[in-house]
Design a protein around this motif. Sequence first.
Motif, PDB file in Angstrom:
ATOM      1  N   LEU A 291     -21.030 -11.923  -0.450  1.00 28.20           N
ATOM      2  CA  LEU A 291     -22.260 -11.136  -0.376  1.00 28.20           C
ATOM      3  C   LEU A 291     -22.929 -11.015  -1.739  1.00 28.20           C
ATOM      4  O   LEU A 291     -24.156 -11.079  -1.862  1.00 28.20           O
ATOM      5  CB  LEU A 291     -21.955  -9.746   0.180  1.00 28.20           C
ATOM      6  CG  LEU A 291     -21.565  -9.679   1.658  1.00 28.20           C
ATOM      7  CD1 LEU A 291     -20.971  -8.322   2.000  1.00 28.20           C
ATOM      8  CD2 LEU A 291     -22.772  -9.979   2.550  1.00 28.20           C
ATOM      9  N   ALA A 300     -22.114  -4.520  -3.161  1.00 30.73           N
ATOM     10  CA  ALA A 300     -21.688  -4.747  -1.781  1.00 30.73           C
ATOM     11  C   ALA A 300     -20.328  -4.118  -1.537  1.00 30.73           C
ATOM     12  O   ALA A 300     -19.501  -3.993  -2.445  1.00 30.73           O
ATOM     13  CB  ALA A 300     -21.626  -6.238  -1.475  1.00 30.73           C
ATOM     14  N   VAL A 302     -17.346  -3.965   1.878  1.00 29.06           N
ATOM     15  CA  VAL A 302     -16.988  -4.420   3.221  1.00 29.06           C
ATOM     16  C   VAL A 302     -15.838  -3.571   3.742  1.00 29.06           C
ATOM     17  O   VAL A 302     -14.861  -3.324   3.014  1.00 29.06           O
ATOM     18  CB  VAL A 302     -16.591  -5.910   3.193  1.00 29.06           C
ATOM     19  CG1 VAL A 302     -16.016  -6.341   4.535  1.00 29.06           C
ATOM     20  CG2 VAL A 302     -17.790  -6.768   2.830  1.00 29.06           C
ATOM     21  N   GLU A 315     -17.751  -4.910   8.926  1.00 30.56           N
ATOM     22  CA  GLU A 315     -19.106  -4.423   8.674  1.00 30.56           C
ATOM     23  C   GLU A 315     -19.305  -4.295   7.169  1.00 30.56           C
ATOM     24  O   GLU A 315     -18.382  -3.931   6.427  1.00 30.56           O
ATOM     25  CB  GLU A 315     -19.363  -3.099   9.395  1.00 30.56           C
ATOM     26  CG  GLU A 315     -19.201  -3.223  10.914  1.00 30.56           C
ATOM     27  CD  GLU A 315     -20.032  -2.212  11.687  1.00 30.56           C
ATOM     28  OE1 GLU A 315     -21.020  -1.681  11.131  1.00 30.56           O
ATOM     29  OE2 GLU A 315     -19.680  -1.954  12.863  1.00 30.56           O
ATOM     30  N   ALA A 316     -20.522  -4.596   6.724  1.00 26.92           N
ATOM     31  CA  ALA A 316     -20.806  -4.652   5.295  1.00 26.92           C
ATOM     32  C   ALA A 316     -21.983  -3.759   4.933  1.00 26.92           C
ATOM     33  O   ALA A 316     -22.894  -3.527   5.737  1.00 26.92           O
ATOM     34  CB  ALA A 316     -21.097  -6.092   4.870  1.00 26.92           C
ATOM     35  N   VAL A 328     -31.103  -9.334   6.496  1.00 24.97           N
ATOM     36  CA  VAL A 328     -29.672  -9.317   6.772  1.00 24.97           C
ATOM     37  C   VAL A 328     -29.228 -10.513   7.605  1.00 24.97           C
ATOM     38  O   VAL A 328     -28.106 -11.015   7.433  1.00 24.97           O
ATOM     39  CB  VAL A 328     -29.259  -7.994   7.454  1.00 24.97           C
ATOM     40  CG1 VAL A 328     -29.444  -6.825   6.507  1.00 24.97           C
ATOM     41  CG2 VAL A 328     -30.016  -7.768   8.743  1.00 24.97           C
ATOM     42  N   ARG A 332     -26.296 -13.165   6.595  1.00 24.46           N
ATOM     43  CA  ARG A 332     -25.182 -13.558   7.459  1.00 24.46           C
ATOM     44  C   ARG A 332     -25.069 -15.075   7.551  1.00 24.46           C
ATOM     45  O   ARG A 332     -23.974 -15.653   7.501  1.00 24.46           O
ATOM     46  CB  ARG A 332     -25.334 -12.975   8.860  1.00 24.46           C
ATOM     47  CG  ARG A 332     -25.131 -11.476   8.940  1.00 24.46           C
ATOM     48  CD  ARG A 332     -25.075 -10.977  10.382  1.00 24.46           C
ATOM     49  NE  ARG A 332     -23.785 -11.274  10.992  1.00 24.46           N
ATOM     50  CZ  ARG A 332     -23.587 -12.227  11.898  1.00 24.46           C
ATOM     51  NH1 ARG A 332     -24.583 -12.998  12.311  1.00 24.46           N
ATOM     52  NH2 ARG A 332     -22.398 -12.422  12.415  1.00 24.46           N
ATOM     53  N   ILE A 348     -24.459  -5.991   8.956  1.00 31.85           N
ATOM     54  CA  ILE A 348     -24.744  -5.764   7.539  1.00 31.85           C
ATOM     55  C   ILE A 348     -25.772  -4.641   7.444  1.00 31.85           C
ATOM     56  O   ILE A 348     -26.829  -4.696   8.072  1.00 31.85           O
ATOM     57  CB  ILE A 348     -25.278  -7.035   6.852  1.00 31.85           C
ATOM     58  CG1 ILE A 348     -24.227  -8.154   6.924  1.00 31.85           C
ATOM     59  CG2 ILE A 348     -25.651  -6.750   5.395  1.00 31.85           C
ATOM     60  CD1 ILE A 348     -24.694  -9.478   6.354  1.00 31.85           C
TER      61      ILE A 348
END
Length: 379
Positions: A291, A300, A302, A315-316, A328, A332, A348
Amino acid sequence: MLDFTTTVGEASPEPGVHPALDGSDLLEVMFTSGTTARPKGVMLTHANFVFSGLFVNWQLAMGQDDRFYSSMVGTHVNLQLSALAPVITAGATMIFEKRYSATRAWAQVRRHRATLIQSMAMMVRTMMAQPVAPDERDHQVRLVHYFLPITDDEKAAFEHRFGVRLLNNYGSSESLVGVLTERPFGPTRWPSVGRVGLGYRVRVASDAGHPMPVGEVGEIQVRGIPGVSLMAGYWRDPARTDACFTDDGWMHTSDCGRMDADGWFYFVDRNVDVIKRAGETISSAEVEDALLHQPGVVDAAVVGVPDPIKDEAIEAFVVPALGVKLDVEQIRKRCAERLAYFKVPEAIHVSSELPRGNYGKIRKDLLRKELMTAKGRSL
């Protein structure tokens, strides 16, 4: 309760007694940051402080001419054991700044003629976001020291811009100092956190407590002497102290890592940050690295959240650079080019900032709680 100022004013300038101290006597109870669980009181002895000082003197090749700059929180091992204690044992100079400021930090380092400084990932990234000063490479810094989970590109850019070397290491409050460490001279294998330091043994072990083969991921476990090179135990918690050690004396770290054939160790992730998804074990740090390579992403995190089908979903959270609007779905797709399909986040979320604790660590527990609350569920 006693009023500190009054009590000091009434005290004699000379100690009334000279207590007989032993190296095993308790000097301090230092509480862990509590970002993943309830804070624990780590018991530190006089011998712990002396050992830490001498260890970091060796680790950084310190001498009395060194000037150590730190803006770390004063209640944590990073400042007390990896900066203050070694300054005392080396007879060097300590430079304290009460708080970190990205706009002022490097000017302070240069003005105080620091030769050693402490840093962390957040500091590296925020300093790189500042305008370039024409004379910023005019300094006396020889090493920037700390555990630095940053990307290869971030490391190279920081070292090139400021003309310094980043020295990586790994440790915890319980292990006092960076038990795994690079050295100021000789070979390096970034992003390795180094090799075993003096006075310690380190292994990578399976859940059953067996040493893992070279290259395989397992728990990082440390062997040392409690009360000297390791904490004396947890304050008023013998059960938790016993649980921290294996039957044959290895200390659990709850961190995952691997070792190569030449004894270099690589940090993978906190056990609590390893995500179990549909039978696959995924490092949140690896996904975060992907990311952070995306254009416009400056921070970032996660996390894994419970999923009825896959055990956990990925999920981020991402923080955009100033003035950048992130797509987003595009992020991805780009992550899918860098990661195996099962490591790509299902969702995200864009956030203005990530919650951090007193020591700069991202509060992933709060992020998980936020997600679960949004889903109408509890952890």
